[in-house]
Design a protein around this motif. Sequence first.
Motif, PDB file in Angstrom:
ATOM      1  N   ARG A  33     -32.806 -20.187  22.524  1.00  0.00           N
ATOM      2  CA  ARG A  33     -33.550 -19.552  21.446  1.00  0.00           C
ATOM      3  C   ARG A  33     -33.547 -18.038  21.558  1.00  0.00           C
ATOM      4  NH1 ARG A  33     -34.651 -21.417  16.474  1.00  0.00           N
ATOM      5  NH2 ARG A  33     -36.472 -20.389  15.572  1.00  0.00           N
ATOM      6  N   ARG A  34     -33.601 -17.522  22.776  1.00  0.00           N
ATOM      7  CA  ARG A  34     -33.617 -16.070  22.946  1.00  0.00           C
ATOM      8  C   ARG A  34     -32.321 -15.449  22.439  1.00  0.00           C
ATOM      9  NH1 ARG A  34     -34.656 -14.845  28.989  1.00  0.00           N
ATOM     10  NH2 ARG A  34     -34.469 -12.726  28.171  1.00  0.00           N
ATOM     11  N   GLU A  35     -31.199 -16.089  22.683  1.00  0.00           N
ATOM     12  CA  GLU A  35     -29.934 -15.560  22.191  1.00  0.00           C
ATOM     13  C   GLU A  35     -29.882 -15.609  20.669  1.00  0.00           C
ATOM     14  OE1 GLU A  35     -25.191 -15.961  23.207  1.00  0.00           O
ATOM     15  OE2 GLU A  35     -26.394 -17.783  23.160  1.00  0.00           O
ATOM     16  N   LEU A  36     -30.386 -16.689  20.085  1.00  0.00           N
ATOM     17  CA  LEU A  36     -30.386 -16.786  18.624  1.00  0.00           C
ATOM     18  C   LEU A  36     -31.253 -15.695  17.996  1.00  0.00           C
ATOM     19  CD1 LEU A  36     -30.565 -20.642  17.999  1.00  0.00           C
ATOM     20  CD2 LEU A  36     -28.563 -19.152  17.961  1.00  0.00           C
ATOM     21  N   LEU A  37     -32.407 -15.420  18.611  1.00  0.00           N
ATOM     22  CA  LEU A  37     -33.269 -14.360  18.083  1.00  0.00           C
ATOM     23  C   LEU A  37     -32.583 -13.003  18.198  1.00  0.00           C
ATOM     24  CD1 LEU A  37     -36.743 -15.494  19.498  1.00  0.00           C
ATOM     25  CD2 LEU A  37     -35.978 -15.547  17.115  1.00  0.00           C
ATOM     26  N   LEU A  38     -31.887 -12.780  19.307  1.00  0.00           N
ATOM     27  CA  LEU A  38     -31.155 -11.525  19.480  1.00  0.00           C
ATOM     28  C   LEU A  38     -30.073 -11.379  18.411  1.00  0.00           C
ATOM     29  CD1 LEU A  38     -30.403  -8.980  21.160  1.00  0.00           C
ATOM     30  CD2 LEU A  38     -28.901 -10.471  22.513  1.00  0.00           C
TER      31      LEU A  38
END
Length: 323
Positions: free
Chosen positions: A199-204
């Motif tokens: 999820r953190r990569e998608l938000l980035l």
Amino acid sequence: MVDGPSGSRRVAAGAEAGARTGARAGAAAGGRPVNLARPVPLGPRSIAMLTLTSLVGLAAFGWPLLAAPSSTLVGHAADAPWLFALLLPLLLAVLVAQLSEHGLDPKTVALLGVLAAAGAALRPLGAGTAGLEPMFFLMVLAGRVLGPGTGFVLGGVTMLASALLTGGVGPWLPFQMLSMGWVCLGAGLLPGPATLRGRRELLLLAGYGAGAAILYGTVMNLQGWPYIGGLGSSIAFVPGAPLTANLPRFAVYCLTTSMGWDLPRAALTATLCLTVGTPVLRALRRATRRAAFDAPVRFAPPPPSSAVPGIPQGDDEDLTPAP
């Protein structure tokens, strides 16, 4: 002797297991294992070519801001063919530098072609209506996976292919190629390419995609804005005026003319990154692993013992199923 079809299957399974064991041993003997999920890094030649190409692009976009009032080249119609003729060899030079520095093979070029075709096919789906261009999210994700150098080439080639597909060839094309190349370049430079997942990569990527979609429209405005120079409007370009006078006009021009397209493009890009980003990233990373990006070829001796428990050893004739 190995009897019957079941014996043949055991032999095949044993050979496959031995091959896997040998591959693991070869990787261990050759040094640290290569993480094929990492983007293709930048080498010295790639950095030099990307810097040169970007400087040429910045000069092409910004020279009207420094032109004298008596200049006859107010717009970009006259310099666009020269920029296009210069841009294609520079893109090829970036790709050649990537290939030569990292030992990439023709599968790299094939993957670039497939992704460029996919991006070109996505562009007509939105047709630029209200700025809804789904190709942006694919370019952001592909730039993230492929890395800055290869991503820059992908962005430029995709815009060229989409222009040929949709009939959008004009003086704006080389500027679109540069702008999309910068979008993919920035995605490849985002932090944590080999460690950040989930999820953190998608938000980035969603945040970057939204910002890049707006910046793309802003940069492209520099290509069209000089054409309305000398109209006496409060948003018109004034040839020869200082930057302190032209930049406020340019900001108002962007807010009143293109923000209605840039914001929907940013929202669509962020939404697609968050909703379908995970399967697309997984597919792209699987493709790069199969293309063996950054994987050096090593020849290592077989492991000391390649015997598989339960499989008799002997000559090839001993492993032939009995009639």
